[in-house]
Motif scaffolding. Structure first.
Motif, PDB file in Angstrom:
ATOM      1  N   LEU A  65      68.295 -86.515  71.733  1.00 23.72           N
ATOM      2  CA  LEU A  65      69.504 -86.050  71.063  1.00 23.72           C
ATOM      3  C   LEU A  65      69.215 -85.843  69.582  1.00 23.72           C
ATOM      4  CD1 LEU A  65      70.873 -86.565  73.694  1.00 23.72           C
ATOM      5  CD2 LEU A  65      72.623 -87.910  72.537  1.00 23.72           C
ATOM      6  N   ILE A  66      69.744 -84.725  69.043  1.00 27.31           N
ATOM      7  CA  ILE A  66      69.512 -84.385  67.626  1.00 27.31           C
ATOM      8  C   ILE A  66      70.846 -84.401  66.888  1.00 27.31           C
ATOM      9  CG2 ILE A  66      68.641 -82.643  66.021  1.00 27.31           C
ATOM     10  CD1 ILE A  66      66.931 -81.510  68.315  1.00 27.31           C
ATOM     11  N   GLY A  67      70.921 -85.240  65.866  1.00 28.99           N
ATOM     12  CA  GLY A  67      72.134 -85.299  65.044  1.00 28.99           C
ATOM     13  C   GLY A  67      71.801 -85.931  63.713  1.00 28.99           C
ATOM     14  N   ALA A  68      72.699 -85.741  62.731  1.00 24.97           N
ATOM     15  CA  ALA A  68      72.406 -86.206  61.369  1.00 24.97           C
ATOM     16  C   ALA A  68      73.578 -86.992  60.785  1.00 24.97           C
ATOM     17  CB  ALA A  68      72.055 -85.014  60.481  1.00 24.97           C
ATOM     18  N   ASP A  69      74.314 -87.720  61.641  1.00 27.05           N
ATOM     19  CA  ASP A  69      75.418 -88.579  61.180  1.00 27.05           C
ATOM     20  C   ASP A  69      76.427 -87.782  60.347  1.00 27.05           C
ATOM     21  OD1 ASP A  69      74.111 -90.830  62.371  1.00 27.05           O
ATOM     22  OD2 ASP A  69      72.817 -90.945  60.605  1.00 27.05           O
ATOM     23  N   GLY A  70      76.852 -86.631  60.869  1.00 31.24           N
ATOM     24  CA  GLY A  70      77.692 -85.724  60.065  1.00 31.24           C
ATOM     25  C   GLY A  70      79.096 -85.523  60.605  1.00 31.24           C
ATOM     26  N   GLU A  71      79.713 -86.574  61.166  1.00 32.81           N
ATOM     27  CA  GLU A  71      81.054 -86.401  61.759  1.00 32.81           C
ATOM     28  C   GLU A  71      82.096 -86.057  60.692  1.00 32.81           C
ATOM     29  OE1 GLU A  71      82.718 -88.990  64.918  1.00 32.81           O
ATOM     30  OE2 GLU A  71      80.866 -90.115  64.610  1.00 32.81           O
ATOM     31  N   ARG A  72      82.854 -84.976  60.962  1.00 35.04           N
ATOM     32  CA  ARG A  72      83.932 -84.576  60.065  1.00 35.04           C
ATOM     33  C   ARG A  72      85.011 -83.873  60.867  1.00 35.04           C
ATOM     34  NH1 ARG A  72      79.797 -84.718  57.000  1.00 35.04           N
ATOM     35  NH2 ARG A  72      80.065 -85.572  54.903  1.00 35.04           N
ATOM     36  N   SER A  73      86.289 -84.080  60.488  1.00 28.50           N
ATOM     37  CA  SER A  73      87.358 -83.342  61.176  1.00 28.50           C
ATOM     38  C   SER A  73      87.362 -81.898  60.674  1.00 28.50           C
ATOM     39  CB  SER A  73      88.712 -83.994  60.904  1.00 28.50           C
ATOM     40  OG  SER A  73      89.062 -83.805  59.557  1.00 28.50           O
ATOM     41  N   ASN A  74      87.878 -81.005  61.540  1.00 27.35           N
ATOM     42  CA  ASN A  74      87.927 -79.591  61.150  1.00 27.35           C
ATOM     43  C   ASN A  74      88.766 -79.379  59.893  1.00 27.35           C
ATOM     44  OD1 ASN A  74      86.378 -78.987  63.367  1.00 27.35           O
ATOM     45  ND2 ASN A  74      88.097 -78.334  64.649  1.00 27.35           N
ATOM     46  N   ILE A  75      89.872 -80.123  59.816  1.00 26.70           N
ATOM     47  CA  ILE A  75      90.738 -79.902  58.642  1.00 26.70           C
ATOM     48  C   ILE A  75      90.035 -80.357  57.364  1.00 26.70           C
ATOM     49  CG2 ILE A  75      92.083 -82.061  58.883  1.00 26.70           C
ATOM     50  CD1 ILE A  75      94.535 -80.189  58.020  1.00 26.70           C
ATOM     51  N   ASP A  76      89.230 -81.414  57.441  1.00 26.81           N
ATOM     52  CA  ASP A  76      88.477 -81.851  56.256  1.00 26.81           C
ATOM     53  C   ASP A  76      87.448 -80.797  55.848  1.00 26.81           C
ATOM     54  OD1 ASP A  76      89.919 -84.142  56.028  1.00 26.81           O
ATOM     55  OD2 ASP A  76      88.366 -85.479  56.829  1.00 26.81           O
ATOM     56  N   VAL A  77      86.768 -80.227  56.846  1.00 27.55           N
ATOM     57  CA  VAL A  77      85.760 -79.189  56.541  1.00 27.55           C
ATOM     58  C   VAL A  77      86.457 -77.974  55.916  1.00 27.55           C
ATOM     59  CG1 VAL A  77      84.068 -77.587  57.536  1.00 27.55           C
ATOM     60  CG2 VAL A  77      84.156 -79.964  58.331  1.00 27.55           C
ATOM     61  N   LEU A  78      87.597 -77.589  56.492  1.00 23.33           N
ATOM     62  CA  LEU A  78      88.302 -76.411  55.968  1.00 23.33           C
ATOM     63  C   LEU A  78      88.779 -76.651  54.535  1.00 23.33           C
ATOM     64  CD1 LEU A  78      89.367 -73.610  56.244  1.00 23.33           C
ATOM     65  CD2 LEU A  78      91.316 -74.481  57.538  1.00 23.33           C
ATOM     66  N   ARG A  79      89.315 -77.855  54.278  1.00 21.29           N
ATOM     67  CA  ARG A  79      89.768 -78.161  52.903  1.00 21.29           C
ATOM     68  C   ARG A  79      88.588 -78.147  51.939  1.00 21.29           C
ATOM     69  NH1 ARG A  79      93.843 -82.752  54.926  1.00 21.29           N
ATOM     70  NH2 ARG A  79      95.728 -81.498  55.066  1.00 21.29           N
ATOM     71  N   ALA A  80      87.436 -78.637  52.411  1.00 21.33           N
ATOM     72  CA  ALA A  80      86.238 -78.625  51.541  1.00 21.33           C
ATOM     73  C   ALA A  80      85.831 -77.192  51.216  1.00 21.33           C
ATOM     74  CB  ALA A  80      85.089 -79.373  52.226  1.00 21.33           C
ATOM     75  N   ILE A  81      85.934 -76.295  52.209  1.00 15.93           N
ATOM     76  CA  ILE A  81      85.596 -74.880  51.968  1.00 15.93           C
ATOM     77  C   ILE A  81      86.570 -74.282  50.946  1.00 15.93           C
ATOM     78  CG2 ILE A  81      85.571 -72.569  53.021  1.00 15.93           C
ATOM     79  CD1 ILE A  81      84.634 -73.954  55.657  1.00 15.93           C
ATOM     80  N   LEU A  82      87.876 -74.520  51.172  1.00 16.21           N
ATOM     81  CA  LEU A  82      88.887 -73.932  50.286  1.00 16.21           C
ATOM     82  C   LEU A  82      88.705 -74.436  48.856  1.00 16.21           C
ATOM     83  CD1 LEU A  82      91.877 -74.148  52.782  1.00 16.21           C
ATOM     84  CD2 LEU A  82      91.022 -72.029  51.726  1.00 16.21           C
ATOM     85  N   THR A  83      88.465 -75.732  48.720  1.00 17.00           N
ATOM     86  CA  THR A  83      88.285 -76.302  47.372  1.00 17.00           C
ATOM     87  C   THR A  83      87.049 -75.713  46.705  1.00 17.00           C
ATOM     88  OG1 THR A  83      89.331 -78.321  48.143  1.00 17.00           O
ATOM     89  CG2 THR A  83      88.063 -78.487  46.103  1.00 17.00           C
ATOM     90  N   ALA A  84      85.942 -75.665  47.478  1.00 17.30           N
ATOM     91  CA  ALA A  84      84.687 -75.140  46.900  1.00 17.30           C
ATOM     92  C   ALA A  84      84.839 -73.678  46.491  1.00 17.30           C
ATOM     93  CB  ALA A  84      83.547 -75.300  47.907  1.00 17.30           C
ATOM     94  N   MET A  85      85.773 -72.954  47.153  1.00 13.22           N
ATOM     95  CA  MET A  85      85.936 -71.529  46.853  1.00 13.22           C
ATOM     96  C   MET A  85      87.115 -71.277  45.913  1.00 13.22           C
ATOM     97  SD  MET A  85      84.875 -69.859  50.530  1.00 13.22           S
ATOM     98  CE  MET A  85      84.474 -68.228  49.880  1.00 13.22           C
ATOM     99  N   GLY A  86      87.647 -72.368  45.324  1.00 14.12           N
ATOM    100  CA  GLY A  86      88.695 -72.223  44.310  1.00 14.12           C
ATOM    101  C   GLY A  86      90.051 -71.839  44.860  1.00 14.12           C
ATOM    102  N   ARG A  87      90.329 -72.206  46.115  1.00 13.24           N
ATOM    103  CA  ARG A  87      91.612 -71.884  46.728  1.00 13.24           C
ATOM    104  C   ARG A  87      92.401 -73.182  46.956  1.00 13.24           C
ATOM    105  NH1 ARG A  87      93.627 -67.747  46.453  1.00 13.24           N
ATOM    106  NH2 ARG A  87      94.624 -67.754  48.497  1.00 13.24           N
ATOM    107  N   PRO A  88      93.747 -73.111  47.042  1.00 11.54           N
ATOM    108  CA  PRO A  88      94.518 -74.326  47.341  1.00 11.54           C
ATOM    109  C   PRO A  88      94.166 -74.865  48.737  1.00 11.54           C
ATOM    110  CG  PRO A  88      95.962 -72.529  46.633  1.00 11.54           C
ATOM    111  CD  PRO A  88      94.605 -71.931  46.815  1.00 11.54           C
ATOM    112  N   GLU A  89      94.233 -76.194  48.885  1.00 11.09           N
ATOM    113  CA  GLU A  89      93.843 -76.847  50.144  1.00 11.09           C
ATOM    114  C   GLU A  89      94.688 -76.420  51.338  1.00 11.09           C
ATOM    115  OE1 GLU A  89      93.904 -81.057  50.044  1.00 11.09           O
ATOM    116  OE2 GLU A  89      91.808 -81.194  49.389  1.00 11.09           O
ATOM    117  N   ASP A  90      95.902 -75.901  51.071  1.00 11.48           N
ATOM    118  CA  ASP A  90      96.779 -75.526  52.195  1.00 11.48           C
ATOM    119  C   ASP A  90      96.837 -74.007  52.406  1.00 11.48           C
ATOM    120  OD1 ASP A  90      98.102 -74.823  49.928  1.00 11.48           O
ATOM    121  OD2 ASP A  90     100.020 -75.764  50.485  1.00 11.48           O
TER     122      ASP A  90
END
Ligand code: NAD
Ligand code: DAU
Length: 339
Positions: A245-270
């Motif tokens: 099995l290949i994994g890198a201990d990277g569990e994250r919820s989809n909403i957390d990933v999406l908020r991280a994308i929006l923040t990194a791209m200068g958009r509001p979290e919602d």
């Protein structure tokens, strides 16, 4: 003790796709004694640009289908291993039309195994953690090599079937095979149908990202470069007949990933839309990579998800010419599905 195996001439199926092309770059950059023959059908997901510019004496592209027995009879002799990435890989597509998944993922793997048997060529089969089904959000468990198979979607059931074929061909015919089951990959060159590239390119297009269901589904993210180094470790140092099995201990919820994308791209979290959930949507995936780490000494290099995500976003910002041709048709398909 692991076997050691030093391949000099390998076939990489699906080497023009997201992960297969990353693996081809990994081999060219790190293993100068290995020549790569890429066998790729160039479906909507395959793009020869992904391996363009690599030295001609190191990489050859053969455009063809893994289901083509006559082609495999001509191509496979003289190679010492097949690394099998080629697949139909997207869950939503498998729900809309499962047939290409059964054909390529099941019948295509069968044809490759028969070629490996006939010409005594080693096989590494690239599979997915989805064969194990899903875990509850509050379950402390993670998938291990001993977890029973319980696939949910047409895609994951065809991958589970292909794993079973590999195991049987090893046990019954002695085909020298290994299997790896990896978690969700991210990084450059991923098709815009997949979660992270879809949302990043939506923001770049001025469109709102789309989140399925309640957004609490968890995926276990790994950078595709770490997947490639792990596949090489299993191919060269893994024990024949074994699964890793290949994994890198990277569990994250989809909403957390999406908020991280929006923040990194200068958009509001919602600044996104909730859309219809995927039928049968798996809740959570999580990999326990202990065997790979302890037996083969593998370690991921990309351990900072925010950093890897920022670099991935930058890549899509700078490479619009790569993703733009697929964007409109992909979104039209999603829109027709209410997603
Ligand atoms: P992808 O869809 O980006 O690429 C698939 C490649 O296979 C394309 O180049 C396509 O042209 C080629 N292909 C498809 N059908 C073919 C056929 N019949 N003959 C020859 N070539 C064919 O897929 P990906 O995301 O790079 O996934 C690669 C492999 O890794 C798959 O086996 C997938 O199940 C597995 N995997 C993917 C992930 C992930 O997060 N993407 C995680 C774990 C495992
Ligand atoms: O776990 C490994 C698997 O990861 C691989 O075997 C598959 O080939 C790969 O596609 C991936 O499968 P997922 O279904 O997890 O990936 P996808 O990118 O399609 O979706 C990730 C999560 O995001 C999933 O919970 C569904 C959700 N999602 C997806 C899209 C495209 C959304 O919320 N919105 C979207 O627009």
């Amino acid at each position: 003790m692991s076997d050691t195996f030093e391949p000099t001439n390998i076939i990489v199926t699906g080497g023009c796709g997201f992960i297969g092309s990353n693996f081809v770059h990994h081999v060219v950059n790190n293993h100068p004694g290995t020549h790569v023959t890429v066998l790729d059908k160039l479906t909507y997901a395959g793009n020869p640009e992904n391996i363009a510019g690599l030295p001609e004496d190191r990489v050859e592209l053969v455009v063809g289908d893994v289901c083509d027995e006559a082609l495999l009879d001509r191509l496979v002799p003289g190679h010492d291993a097949i690394v099998h990435f080629a697949a139909e890989s997207h869950n939503d597509n498998s729900i809309a039309d499962p047939e290409p998944f059964v054909r390529t993922n099941v019948y295509g793997t069968y044809r490759l195994l028969e070629a490996c048997r006939k010409f005594d060529v080693r096989c590494h089969h690239v599979s997915t953690d989805e064969v194990y089904g899903d875990l509850a959000l509050d379950d402390p468990a993670r998938f291990t090599e001993e977890t029973p198979y319980r696939p949910s979607s047409p895609y994951s059931s065809t991958k589970a079937s292909s794993d079973m074929l590999v195991r049987a061909w090893h046990r019954t015919y002695g085909v020298r095979a290994t299997i790896s089951n990896c978690s969700n990959n991210y990084g450059p060159y991923q098709h815009v149908e997949k979660f992270i590239p879809r949302q990043v390119t939506n923001v770049l297009c001025g469109t709102r990202p789309k989140l399925y269901g309640d957004g609490r589904n968890v995926r276990d993210w790994i950078h595709t470069e770490d997947h490639s180094s792990a596949v090489w470790a299993v191919l060269t140092r893994g024990r024949v007949g074994e699964t890793y099995l290949i994994g890198a201990d990277g569990e994250r919820s989809n909403i957390d990933v999406l908020r991280a994308i929006l923040t990194a791209m200068g958009r509001p979290e919602d600044a996104f839309d909730w859309v219809r959930d995927r039928p049968g949507h798996d809740r959570r995936y999580a990999i326990d990579p202990t065997k790979l780490r302890t037996e083969l000494g593998w370690r991921p290099r990309h351990t900072d998800f925010a950093e890897g995500l920022a670099a991935t976003i930058e890549w899509y910002r700078e490479n619009e010419a790569w993703w733009r041709p697929a964007k409109e048709a992909t979104e039209a398909k999603y829109a027709a599905q209410g997603q």
